[in-house]
Scaffold this motif. Structure first.
Motif, PDB file in Angstrom:
ATOM      1  N   ASP A 278       0.810  -1.220   0.000  1.00 10.84           N
ATOM      2  CA  ASP A 278       0.000   0.000   0.000  1.00 10.84           C
ATOM      3  C   ASP A 278       0.843   1.270   0.000  1.00 10.84           C
ATOM      4  O   ASP A 278       0.336   2.364   0.251  1.00 10.84           O
ATOM      5  CB  ASP A 278      -0.964   0.004   1.188  1.00 10.84           C
ATOM      6  N   ALA A 279       2.161   1.115  -0.283  1.00  9.27           N
ATOM      7  CA  ALA A 279       3.072   2.264  -0.437  1.00  9.27           C
ATOM      8  C   ALA A 279       3.077   3.166   0.788  1.00  9.27           C
ATOM      9  O   ALA A 279       3.138   4.389   0.681  1.00  9.27           O
ATOM     10  CB  ALA A 279       2.715   3.057  -1.693  1.00  9.27           C
ATOM     11  N   THR A 280       3.032   2.569   1.969  1.00  4.28           N
ATOM     12  CA  THR A 280       3.030   3.348   3.199  1.00  4.28           C
ATOM     13  C   THR A 280       4.349   3.207   3.938  1.00  4.28           C
ATOM     14  O   THR A 280       4.988   2.159   3.903  1.00  4.28           O
ATOM     15  CB  THR A 280       1.899   2.883   4.148  1.00  4.28           C
ATOM     16  N   LYS A 281       4.736   4.282   4.621  1.00  7.37           N
ATOM     17  CA  LYS A 281       5.966   4.250   5.418  1.00  7.37           C
ATOM     18  C   LYS A 281       5.741   3.446   6.680  1.00  7.37           C
ATOM     19  O   LYS A 281       4.799   3.696   7.427  1.00  7.37           O
ATOM     20  CB  LYS A 281       6.408   5.666   5.761  1.00  7.37           C
ATOM     21  N   SER A 282       6.609   2.466   6.917  1.00  7.20           N
ATOM     22  CA  SER A 282       6.495   1.633   8.099  1.00  7.20           C
ATOM     23  C   SER A 282       7.518   2.012   9.171  1.00  7.20           C
ATOM     24  O   SER A 282       7.224   1.933  10.360  1.00  7.20           O
ATOM     25  CB  SER A 282       6.689   0.160   7.719  1.00  7.20           C
ATOM     26  N   TYR A 283       8.703   2.402   8.742  1.00  7.24           N
ATOM     27  CA  TYR A 283       9.781   2.726   9.680  1.00  7.24           C
ATOM     28  C   TYR A 283      10.600   3.901   9.151  1.00  7.24           C
ATOM     29  O   TYR A 283      10.732   4.079   7.940  1.00  7.24           O
ATOM     30  CB  TYR A 283      10.725   1.539   9.890  1.00  7.24           C
ATOM     31  N   SER A 284      11.138   4.658  10.086  1.00  6.51           N
ATOM     32  CA  SER A 284      12.039   5.752   9.738  1.00  6.51           C
ATOM     33  C   SER A 284      13.144   5.789  10.780  1.00  6.51           C
ATOM     34  O   SER A 284      12.869   5.887  11.980  1.00  6.51           O
ATOM     35  CB  SER A 284      11.274   7.079   9.709  1.00  6.51           C
ATOM     36  N   PHE A 285      14.391   5.677  10.319  1.00  4.39           N
ATOM     37  CA  PHE A 285      15.535   5.608  11.228  1.00  4.39           C
ATOM     38  C   PHE A 285      16.520   6.731  10.920  1.00  4.39           C
ATOM     39  O   PHE A 285      16.812   7.005   9.748  1.00  4.39           O
ATOM     40  CB  PHE A 285      16.262   4.271  11.089  1.00  4.39           C
ATOM     41  N   ARG A 286      17.065   7.327  11.975  1.00  5.15           N
ATOM     42  CA  ARG A 286      18.109   8.330  11.775  1.00  5.15           C
ATOM     43  C   ARG A 286      19.469   7.648  11.871  1.00  5.15           C
ATOM     44  O   ARG A 286      19.823   7.109  12.911  1.00  5.15           O
ATOM     45  CB  ARG A 286      18.014   9.454  12.803  1.00  5.15           C
ATOM     46  N   ARG A 287      20.243   7.692  10.761  1.00  5.24           N
ATOM     47  CA  ARG A 287      21.590   7.123  10.764  1.00  5.24           C
ATOM     48  C   ARG A 287      22.542   8.006  11.544  1.00  5.24           C
ATOM     49  O   ARG A 287      23.420   7.532  12.273  1.00  5.24           O
ATOM     50  CB  ARG A 287      22.091   6.963   9.323  1.00  5.24           C
ATOM     51  N   GLY A 288      22.421   9.325  11.356  1.00  9.97           N
ATOM     52  CA  GLY A 288      23.305  10.262  12.037  1.00  9.97           C
ATOM     53  C   GLY A 288      22.875  11.681  11.748  1.00  9.97           C
ATOM     54  O   GLY A 288      21.972  11.936  10.947  1.00  9.97           O
ATOM     55  N   ALA A 289      23.531  12.625  12.384  1.00  8.94           N
ATOM     56  CA  ALA A 289      23.173  14.032  12.216  1.00  8.94           C
ATOM     57  C   ALA A 289      23.861  14.661  11.018  1.00  8.94           C
ATOM     58  O   ALA A 289      23.383  15.662  10.477  1.00  8.94           O
ATOM     59  CB  ALA A 289      23.514  14.799  13.486  1.00  8.94           C
ATOM     60  N   TYR A 290      24.991  14.092  10.601  1.00  4.43           N
ATOM     61  CA  TYR A 290      25.751  14.660   9.495  1.00  4.43           C
ATOM     62  C   TYR A 290      25.624  13.785   8.255  1.00  4.43           C
ATOM     63  O   TYR A 290      25.465  12.566   8.341  1.00  4.43           O
ATOM     64  CB  TYR A 290      27.226  14.811   9.884  1.00  4.43           C
ATOM     65  N   SER A 291      25.721  14.417   7.097  1.00  2.40           N
ATOM     66  CA  SER A 291      25.557  13.707   5.830  1.00  2.40           C
ATOM     67  C   SER A 291      26.646  12.659   5.637  1.00  2.40           C
ATOM     68  O   SER A 291      27.798  12.852   6.041  1.00  2.40           O
ATOM     69  CB  SER A 291      25.587  14.699   4.659  1.00  2.40           C
ATOM     70  N   SER A 292      26.251  11.561   5.028  1.00  2.00           N
ATOM     71  CA  SER A 292      27.178  10.484   4.701  1.00  2.00           C
ATOM     72  C   SER A 292      26.591   9.712   3.541  1.00  2.00           C
ATOM     73  O   SER A 292      25.365   9.582   3.427  1.00  2.00           O
ATOM     74  CB  SER A 292      27.378   9.561   5.910  1.00  2.00           C
ATOM     75  N   THR A 293      27.442   9.214   2.656  1.00  2.00           N
ATOM     76  CA  THR A 293      26.960   8.440   1.517  1.00  2.00           C
ATOM     77  C   THR A 293      26.645   7.021   1.951  1.00  2.00           C
ATOM     78  O   THR A 293      27.490   6.335   2.527  1.00  2.00           O
ATOM     79  CB  THR A 293      28.016   8.403   0.391  1.00  2.00           C
ATOM     80  N   ILE A 294      25.423   6.572   1.693  1.00  2.00           N
ATOM     81  CA  ILE A 294      25.037   5.197   1.994  1.00  2.00           C
ATOM     82  C   ILE A 294      25.475   4.324   0.823  1.00  2.00           C
ATOM     83  O   ILE A 294      25.044   4.508  -0.311  1.00  2.00           O
ATOM     84  CB  ILE A 294      23.517   5.072   2.216  1.00  2.00           C
ATOM     85  N   PHE A 295      26.351   3.362   1.097  1.00  2.00           N
ATOM     86  CA  PHE A 295      26.874   2.481   0.056  1.00  2.00           C
ATOM     87  C   PHE A 295      25.953   1.299  -0.231  1.00  2.00           C
ATOM     88  O   PHE A 295      25.803   0.880  -1.377  1.00  2.00           O
ATOM     89  CB  PHE A 295      28.259   1.958   0.455  1.00  2.00           C
ATOM     90  N   SER A 296      25.350   0.731   0.816  1.00  2.00           N
ATOM     91  CA  SER A 296      24.505  -0.443   0.608  1.00  2.00           C
ATOM     92  C   SER A 296      23.465  -0.555   1.707  1.00  2.00           C
ATOM     93  O   SER A 296      23.655  -0.061   2.818  1.00  2.00           O
ATOM     94  CB  SER A 296      25.354  -1.724   0.567  1.00  2.00           C
TER      95      SER A 296
END
Length: 364
Positions: free
Chosen positions: A211-229
């Protein structure tokens, strides 16, 4: 995604569909390894490769050269048989191939502004999807029989993702996941959930595809970083964990098995009383563990959750103890496998089980 870099020995790296094997492409050729034993299963030293995709543990490979010699053009896709070392079929295109995905029914070939969907047996073109410019060849492919989805960026200005059914050959949904353009996408093993990260890399989101709904939202960190995988745990239902690697050299683990509607624990804290639930979920450290300096910062690393095991505590109120096998391929040329454990106090330990140099390993 194919990644060419003269600074690192590995040009591309990918796990197969069940994470039992992985393949790498180098300037010299390509190699296939067994994840459980680390044994080199196959190698071919015929020049540089930027795409090497496996079909489970079969002798079928989809490979694309880096263009450093005429016979290995980045516009040519070779379907290769590792048993007799011959080409089954070659497909030539007018522009460079940016990514390839494959399962038992479909062959997916990505270009900057188009995506081709082939029948894997006849190699008949079933559909051509016109896409927004996708210079990184960003995509995710679920080989689930019940949910055969392909995910592609749907915008160049925000983090929208198109989810396309490659068997029915129709769009399933479009999800507005982030305000910034996407940098990483991954499906759960059964194709029911999709994880996304934007170019900012501060928030990881998980959506239920039905149903294209958001189930979870997580904060990786406060500063930008490239997510590799991004990689989900190998569960047939709701995955237990979501794994992310970032350019900081860290591995992040997020827990998905908690109740989003449960607010009693947060209401006891000042932060929980003033921040809306969806935001406080992203900030809650109980659902996020970090392994710092897991690999060299700035060096691309692909990681997967290969195995997972849960065991109940000694008493019912105790939380679940979780164990996972996590495998990582660093583009600096190393394979690392860790045993990850959490206890009843949510304390984590990482034990390095195996490490070996991928570029110096030769076939027996």
């Amino acid at each position: 995604m194919a990644h060419q870099s003269s600074a690192h020995p590995i040009l591309c790296a990918s796990f197969n569909q069940d994470n039992s094997c992985f393949a790498i492409g180098t300037k010299e050729g390509f190699k296939i390894f067994d994840c459980d034993t680390g044994r080199l299963l196959y190698e071919r030293a015929i020049g540089a490769f930027i795409i090497v995709e496996m079909l489970y543990r079969t002798n079928f490979l989809a490979i694309v050269g880096a263009g450093e010699q005429p016979s290995l053009s980045p516009r040519r896709l070779c379907l290769f048989n590792t048993v007799n070392r011959t080409s089954l079929r070659e497909l030539n295109f007018l522009t460079s191939i940016l990514a390839v995905r494959v399962d038992r029914k479909r062959l997916i070939v990505l270009f900057k502004e188009q995506t081709y969907i082939y029948d894997i047996n006849s190699l008949e073109v079933k559909q051509i999807i016109d896409t927004v410019p996708n210079v990184q060849g960003l995509c995710a492919f679920s080989s689930s029989v019940d949910n055969p989805y392909l995910a592609l960026p749907a915008s160049t200005t925000k983090g929208s993702v198109l989810v396309y059914n490659v068997v029915d050959l129709q769009s399933h949904c479009e999800i507005d996941a982030h305000r910034s353009p996407l940098i990483a996408i991954a499906f759960s093993s059964n194709g029911t959930y999709i994880a996304t990260a934007s170019e900012h890399g501060t928030i990881i989101r998980v959506h239920l595809i039905s149903d294209a709904t958001k189930s979870y939202s997580f904060r990786r960190g406060a500063y930008s970083s490239t997510i590799f995988s991004l990689s989900f745990g190998p569960s047939s239902d709701l995955p237990d964990i979501l794994l992310a690697t970032s350019s900081s050299g860290s591995v992040h683990i997020f827990y998905l098995g908690f109740d989003l509607n449960e607010r009693s624990r947060k209401s006891n804290s000042l932060l929980g009383s003033i921040i809306p639930g969806s935001v406080s979920d992203a900030l809650d450290p109980a659902h996020h563990l970090v392994f710092h300096h897991a690999f060299s910062a700035g060096v691309r690393c692909n990681a997967v959750v290969r195995k997972i095991e849960k065991a109940s505590g000694s008493s019912m109120p105790e939380p679940v103890v979780l164990r996972a096998t996590i495998s990582m391929i660093s583009y600096s040329g190393y394979f690392q496998e860790y045993n990850f454990r959490t206890n009843q106090k949510n304390e984590a330990t990482w034990t390095l089980e195996h490490v070996f140099n991928l570029t110096k390993t030769n076939a027996e």
